[in-house]
Design an enzyme around this catalytic site. Structure first.
Site, mmCIF file in Angstrom:
data_model
loop_
_atom_site.group_PDB
_atom_site.id
_atom_site.type_symbol
_atom_site.label_atom_id
_atom_site.label_comp_id
_atom_site.label_asym_id
_atom_site.label_seq_id
_atom_site.Cartn_x
_atom_site.Cartn_y
_atom_site.Cartn_z
ATOM 1 N N GLY A 18 0.826 -1.205 0.000
ATOM 2 C CA GLY A 18 0.000 0.000 0.000
ATOM 3 C C GLY A 18 0.855 1.248 0.000
ATOM 4 O O GLY A 18 0.509 2.260 -0.626
ATOM 5 N N ASN A 19 2.010 1.190 0.673
ATOM 6 C CA ASN A 19 2.924 2.326 0.689
ATOM 7 C C ASN A 19 3.613 2.529 -0.642
ATOM 8 O O ASN A 19 4.123 3.616 -0.919
ATOM 9 C CB ASN A 19 3.977 2.143 1.788
ATOM 10 C CG ASN A 19 3.409 2.391 3.172
ATOM 11 O OD1 ASN A 19 2.621 3.312 3.361
ATOM 12 N ND2 ASN A 19 3.790 1.574 4.134
ATOM 13 N N LYS A 77 0.487 -4.186 13.189
ATOM 14 C CA LYS A 77 0.288 -3.808 11.793
ATOM 15 C C LYS A 77 0.036 -2.304 11.673
ATOM 16 O O LYS A 77 -0.935 -1.778 12.203
ATOM 17 C CB LYS A 77 -0.913 -4.584 11.212
ATOM 18 C CG LYS A 77 -1.209 -4.254 9.754
ATOM 19 C CD LYS A 77 -0.087 -4.700 8.844
ATOM 20 C CE LYS A 77 -0.429 -4.442 7.379
ATOM 21 N NZ LYS A 77 0.701 -4.763 6.499
ATOM 22 N N LYS A 85 -0.734 -8.429 4.206
ATOM 23 C CA LYS A 85 -0.953 -8.820 2.813
ATOM 24 C C LYS A 85 0.132 -9.751 2.294
ATOM 25 O O LYS A 85 -0.121 -10.575 1.411
ATOM 26 C CB LYS A 85 -1.088 -7.588 1.929
ATOM 27 C CG LYS A 85 0.185 -6.828 1.627
ATOM 28 C CD LYS A 85 0.786 -7.193 0.284
ATOM 29 C CE LYS A 85 1.978 -6.362 -0.088
ATOM 30 N NZ LYS A 85 2.967 -6.050 0.894
ATOM 31 N N LYS A 122 7.438 -9.280 5.703
ATOM 32 C CA LYS A 122 7.763 -9.559 4.305
ATOM 33 C C LYS A 122 8.774 -10.711 4.217
ATOM 34 O O LYS A 122 8.627 -11.609 3.378
ATOM 35 C CB LYS A 122 8.331 -8.300 3.632
ATOM 36 C CG LYS A 122 7.350 -7.145 3.572
ATOM 37 C CD LYS A 122 7.956 -5.954 2.877
ATOM 38 C CE LYS A 122 7.126 -4.703 2.974
ATOM 39 N NZ LYS A 122 5.725 -4.792 3.258
#
Length: 355
Positions: free
Chosen positions: A46-47, A151, A246, A307
């Site tokens: 999203g970033n 988060k 995500k 990640k």
């Protein structure tokens, strides 16, 4: 067709010395030959749609999707079957500010509509049809993540503003670099309810589409009810106040689809040693054992940590010995697949790591 066959030659970075060329070439050979059409899950943060310092507007997000994501995905779809997923941290946080009475499962669904629309419009602009799926993901209500929110969601705040929001709205705030952001629980994804629909779209995919856009923001977190409660029947689905990471959801999606590659695109590059310091250097290639042994990313539980965990989880759980994950900057996507930027993660690597 080597790893570079994913995408055509990208722009030269112009920031790496000539001494980097030889190691990068060796790494490309180590990644191995991929002869067949592959399934690739691409996860865009999203970033990555909103660079730091930019306003969170639809125009800015469309610009990023049109200039960076859409051309990259279109090129990838020429030779491979692609599924696109994405993060929603900044967007869902903004929605939470506008609609304080809405729960995060509902806000997640709204953000899937918003960001999915942005990507769909960008893909149509390059001649690729896209199908955006509002995706539900089952989580465990007893997950320990509900006891320790990590988060990041929403925009960044200064210390005084963050403290005021914490006091007035009861938000949990944590440092994100030199700023502060709101944090919410991020439970582990267990099941993707729309998986069969994604498989059907992927099976029908040609270079012109349809491109499945799924598991946006980690999907809408839901739990399966046991006994009936109030007006909720037994075995019904009930939303949870959380945001599923995500990348962890993307790893689950890639595993369930038997994908050969899982690409995580960020706004900060690959995995770095001494990140932010003068002697910082980026890993070029790393094995699972090296990342686990060095606890890579553990100091960044709200950003790079998940990640790396997701990349490890996908590679470890894949039945394909040549399966790989890669982490890098959205603007360097072509160079990541040519192994000239970012970090590639494989089951095993000679020497465990290459810098």
């Amino acid at each position: 067709m080597a790893l570079r066959a994913f995408l055509g030659r990208g722009r030269a970075l112009g920031v790496r010395s000539a001494s980097d060329a030889a190691p990068r070439k060796i790494i490309a050979e180590q990644v191995g030959e991929q002869k067949k059409r592959m399934k690739v899950v691409v996860a865009v943060g999203g970033n990555a749609l909103i660079r730091r310092g930019e306003r969170l507007t639809i125009e800015n997000q469309l610009k990023a999707a049109r200039c960076d994501a859409a051309p990259m995905v279109k090129q990838l779809m020429k030779d491979h079957a692609v599924v696109l997923t994405y993060g929603n941290g900044p967007q869902v946080g903004e929605l939470a500010l506008e609609r304080s009475a809405a729960t995060f499962d509902v806000l997640g669904a709204e953000s899937q509509g918003q960001i999915g629309y942005i990507f769909s419009q960008a893909m149509e602009g390059v001649g690729v049809s896209a199908a955006n799926l509002i995706t539900q993901v089952v989580v465990d209500p007893a997950d320990k993540a509900f006891l320790n929110p990590t988060k990041f969601v929403g925009p960044v705040y200064g210390a005084k503003e963050a403290d005021a929001l914490s006091q007035s709205l009861g938000w949990t705030m944590k440092a994100d670099g030199e700023y502060f952001r709101r944090v919410v629980p991020s439970p582990k994804p267990l099941e993707i309810l729309q998986l069969e629909s994604i498989k059907l779209l992927l099976k029908a995919q040609t270079p012109q589409g349809p491109l499945p856009i799924a598991c946006g923001g980690g999907g809408c977190p839901v739990v399966r009810m046991g006994a009936a409660y109030a007006n909720i029947p037994s075995h019904a689905l009930e939303g949870m106040e959380a945001v599923v990471d995500k990348d962890r959801c993307g790893a689950l999606l890639a595993t369930k689809l038997d994908a050969e590659a899982f690409l995580i695109l960020t706004d900060g590059g690959g995995i770095w040693k001494n990140f932010g310091k003068p002697d910082a250097k980026e890993m070029q290639l790393a094995s699972i054992s090296y990342l686990e042994g060095t606890k890579a990313g553990k100091g960044f539980p709200g950003s790079m940590g998940p990640k790396i965990e997701a990349a490890i989880e996908f590679v470890k759980n894949s039945t394909n010995p040549d399966a790989f994950a890669a982490i890098g900057d959205l603007n360097d996507a072509s160079d990541i697949f040519e192994n000239r930027a970012g970090t590639v993660i494989k089951k095993s690597v000679e020497g465990d790591v290459v810098w």
